[in-house]
Design a protein around this motif. Structure first.
Motif, PDB file in Angstrom:
ATOM      1  N   GLU A 290       1.100  16.650  17.935  1.00  0.00           N
ATOM      2  CA  GLU A 290      -0.003  16.621  16.633  1.00  0.00           C
ATOM      3  C   GLU A 290      -0.428  16.989  16.334  1.00  0.00           C
ATOM      4  N   GLY A 291      -0.725  16.366  14.729  1.00  0.00           N
ATOM      5  CA  GLY A 291      -1.094  16.426  13.577  1.00  0.00           C
ATOM      6  C   GLY A 291      -0.535  17.051  12.178  1.00  0.00           C
ATOM      7  N   TYR A 292       1.103  17.066  12.433  1.00  0.00           N
ATOM      8  CA  TYR A 292       1.534  17.694  11.858  1.00  0.00           C
ATOM      9  C   TYR A 292       2.094  16.828  10.584  1.00  0.00           C
ATOM     10  N   THR A 293       1.810  15.381  10.926  1.00  0.00           N
ATOM     11  CA  THR A 293       1.845  14.809   9.890  1.00  0.00           C
ATOM     12  C   THR A 293       0.989  14.556   9.390  1.00  0.00           C
ATOM     13  N   ASP A 294      -0.094  15.005   9.314  1.00  0.00           N
ATOM     14  CA  ASP A 294      -2.037  14.240   9.297  1.00  0.00           C
ATOM     15  C   ASP A 294      -1.788  14.903   7.500  1.00  0.00           C
ATOM     16  N   PHE A 295      -1.129  15.902   6.806  1.00  0.00           N
ATOM     17  CA  PHE A 295      -1.536  15.812   5.475  1.00  0.00           C
ATOM     18  C   PHE A 295      -0.770  15.188   4.681  1.00  0.00           C
ATOM     19  N   TRP A 296       0.549  14.736   4.974  1.00  0.00           N
ATOM     20  CA  TRP A 296       1.205  13.435   4.411  1.00  0.00           C
ATOM     21  C   TRP A 296       0.307  12.299   4.411  1.00  0.00           C
ATOM     22  N   GLU A 297      -0.094  12.681   5.081  1.00  0.00           N
ATOM     23  CA  GLU A 297      -0.988  10.723   5.651  1.00  0.00           C
ATOM     24  C   GLU A 297      -1.926  10.639   4.243  1.00  0.00           C
ATOM     25  N   HIS A 298      -2.814  12.004   4.280  1.00  0.00           N
ATOM     26  CA  HIS A 298      -3.955  12.203   3.970  1.00  0.00           C
ATOM     27  C   HIS A 298      -3.474  11.768   2.265  1.00  0.00           C
ATOM     28  N   GLU A 299      -2.688  12.440   1.739  1.00  0.00           N
ATOM     29  CA  GLU A 299      -2.271  12.627  -0.194  1.00  0.00           C
ATOM     30  C   GLU A 299      -1.590  10.800   0.233  1.00  0.00           C
ATOM     31  N   TRP A 300      -1.338  10.000   0.704  1.00  0.00           N
ATOM     32  CA  TRP A 300      -0.534   8.709   0.639  1.00  0.00           C
ATOM     33  C   TRP A 300      -2.017   7.793   0.798  1.00  0.00           C
ATOM     34  N   SER A 301      -2.645   8.564   1.158  1.00  0.00           N
ATOM     35  CA  SER A 301      -4.149   7.065   1.444  1.00  0.00           C
ATOM     36  C   SER A 301      -4.936   7.529   0.759  1.00  0.00           C
ATOM     37  N   LYS A 302      -5.368   8.373   0.193  1.00  0.00           N
ATOM     38  CA  LYS A 302      -6.198   8.721  -0.743  1.00  0.00           C
ATOM     39  C   LYS A 302      -5.434   8.368  -2.279  1.00  0.00           C
ATOM     40  N   HIS A 303      -4.501   9.713  -2.580  1.00  0.00           N
ATOM     41  CA  HIS A 303      -3.977   9.533  -3.608  1.00  0.00           C
ATOM     42  C   HIS A 303      -2.406   8.418  -3.914  1.00  0.00           C
ATOM     43  N   GLY A 304      -1.350   8.410  -3.312  1.00  0.00           N
ATOM     44  CA  GLY A 304      -0.526   7.685  -3.026  1.00  0.00           C
ATOM     45  C   GLY A 304      -1.037   6.202  -2.711  1.00  0.00           C
ATOM     46  N   THR A 305      -2.052   5.538  -2.829  1.00  0.00           N
ATOM     47  CA  THR A 305      -2.176   4.194  -2.601  1.00  0.00           C
ATOM     48  C   THR A 305      -2.995   3.957  -3.987  1.00  0.00           C
ATOM     49  N   CYS A 306      -3.018   4.660  -4.912  1.00  0.00           N
ATOM     50  CA  CYS A 306      -3.084   4.651  -6.170  1.00  0.00           C
ATOM     51  C   CYS A 306      -2.179   4.892  -7.333  1.00  0.00           C
ATOM     52  N   SER A 307      -0.885   5.052  -6.836  1.00  0.00           N
ATOM     53  CA  SER A 307       0.192   5.335  -8.143  1.00  0.00           C
ATOM     54  C   SER A 307       0.822   4.440  -8.627  1.00  0.00           C
ATOM     55  N   GLY A 308       1.088   2.826  -7.790  1.00  0.00           N
ATOM     56  CA  GLY A 308       1.870   1.875  -8.210  1.00  0.00           C
ATOM     57  C   GLY A 308       2.537   1.287  -7.364  1.00  0.00           C
ATOM     58  N   LEU A 309       3.314   2.890  -6.512  1.00  0.00           N
ATOM     59  CA  LEU A 309       4.915   2.732  -6.216  1.00  0.00           C
ATOM     60  C   LEU A 309       4.336   2.866  -4.530  1.00  0.00           C
ATOM     61  N   GLY A 310       5.563   2.663  -4.035  1.00  0.00           N
ATOM     62  CA  GLY A 310       5.424   2.147  -2.406  1.00  0.00           C
ATOM     63  C   GLY A 310       5.751   3.493  -2.013  1.00  0.00           C
ATOM     64  N   GLN A 311       5.422   3.744  -0.531  1.00  0.00           N
ATOM     65  CA  GLN A 311       6.057   5.216   0.074  1.00  0.00           C
ATOM     66  C   GLN A 311       6.601   5.392  -0.387  1.00  0.00           C
ATOM     67  N   TYR A 312       7.876   4.910   0.242  1.00  0.00           N
ATOM     68  CA  TYR A 312       9.153   5.417  -0.190  1.00  0.00           C
ATOM     69  C   TYR A 312       9.212   6.452  -1.049  1.00  0.00           C
TER      70      TYR A 312
END
Length: 253
Positions: A115-137
């Motif tokens: 439990e919690g293993y994917t939290d790091f990547w979730e944080h990077e997506w939510s905080k930074h990836g959502t502003c990248s103009g790219l989809g998650q993949y």
């Protein structure tokens, strides 16, 4: 978009880092920033937490920096964050290949599958990836595709010292990289940041010169120590703690 005219900055843990910057330099143009981390130093700084992969490191992390994240940033130094409410999709990690993440974008804190293993990547997506103009993949896949090859000056000197000028040259010269060290000593390599151009839609292109505000983040002394994982045999550092609980000096013993 990513932190960085776009400026894209990538940082790694050790750390390897990148900043992606486009050809334009308007004040409010968006850029991408990527950071690479040097895991041995990250783990030393968090040695009291008992992080699983700090105490059970893969051999490759001794000789190669790992990705921290790809962050959008504006040319004048500020950056957007949490730009949408799109939730992290763990299935994307498995579609891209969990093994790639476990090797190059490691979550040192939690054992794989727990439990919690994917939290790091979730944080990077939510905080930074959502502003990248790219989809998650594309955000995760392109970030992994642009992880820098760790230069031999790092890989060949685990536990040793290198001259800052030589490390900077290995990453392309003083205008191309910011080298960061442990802020309490300025001696131990912690992170590397570099910059790339960004196409319309947030897609990174080639490496380019970093803006001054990125280069100014470099703080290492002329001689840089490449620390070891604290669990490695015959390696320790004397700690001198101040009241805050942070050490104010370190030395190899």
């Amino acid at each position: 978009m990513f932190r960085a005219t776009t400026l894209l900055c990538l940082a790694s843990l050790f750390v390897n880092g990148w900043c992606l910057v486009s050809k334009k330099h308007k004040k409010h143009e968006e850029n991408d920033m990527d950071f690479d981390l040097f895991q041995p130093e990250y783990c030393f700084q968090h040695r009291t937490h008992g992080y699983y992969y700090c105490e059970n490191p893969k051999d490759t992390w001794r000789y190669n920096l790992t990705l921290h994240g790809l962050w959008p940033e504006y040319n004048e130094g500020s950056y957007p964050q949490t730009c949408t409410t799109e939730h992290f999709d763990e299935a994307v990690v498995h579609e891209i290949g969990l093994g790639r993440f476990e090797t190059y974008w490691v979550n040192s804190k939690v054992r794989a599958g727990e439990e919690g293993y994917t939290d790091f990547w979730e944080h990077e997506w939510s905080k930074h990836g959502t502003c990248s103009g790219l989809g998650q993949y594309n955000y995760f896949d392109l970030s992994l595709n642009n992880v820098l090859k760790t230069p031999s000056i790092v890989s060949d000197n685990y536990g040793g010292t290198v001259a800052k000028i030589d490390l900077v040259d290995a990453y392309g010269g003083p205008s191309m990289v910011a080298i960061l060290c442990n802020i309490t000593s300025e001696k131990y390599l912690s992170e590397v940041r570099v910059c790339f151009g960004v196409e319309e839609g947030g897609v990174p292109t080639e490496r380019i010169e970093c803006p001054e505000h990125v280069l100014d983040e470099g703080n290492c002394a002329d001689e840089i120590h490449l620390g070891k994982f604290y669990v490695d045999e015959n390696y320790s550092r004397q700690k001198h703690f101040v009241r805050t609980g942070k050490y104010d000096s370190v030395s190899i013993v």
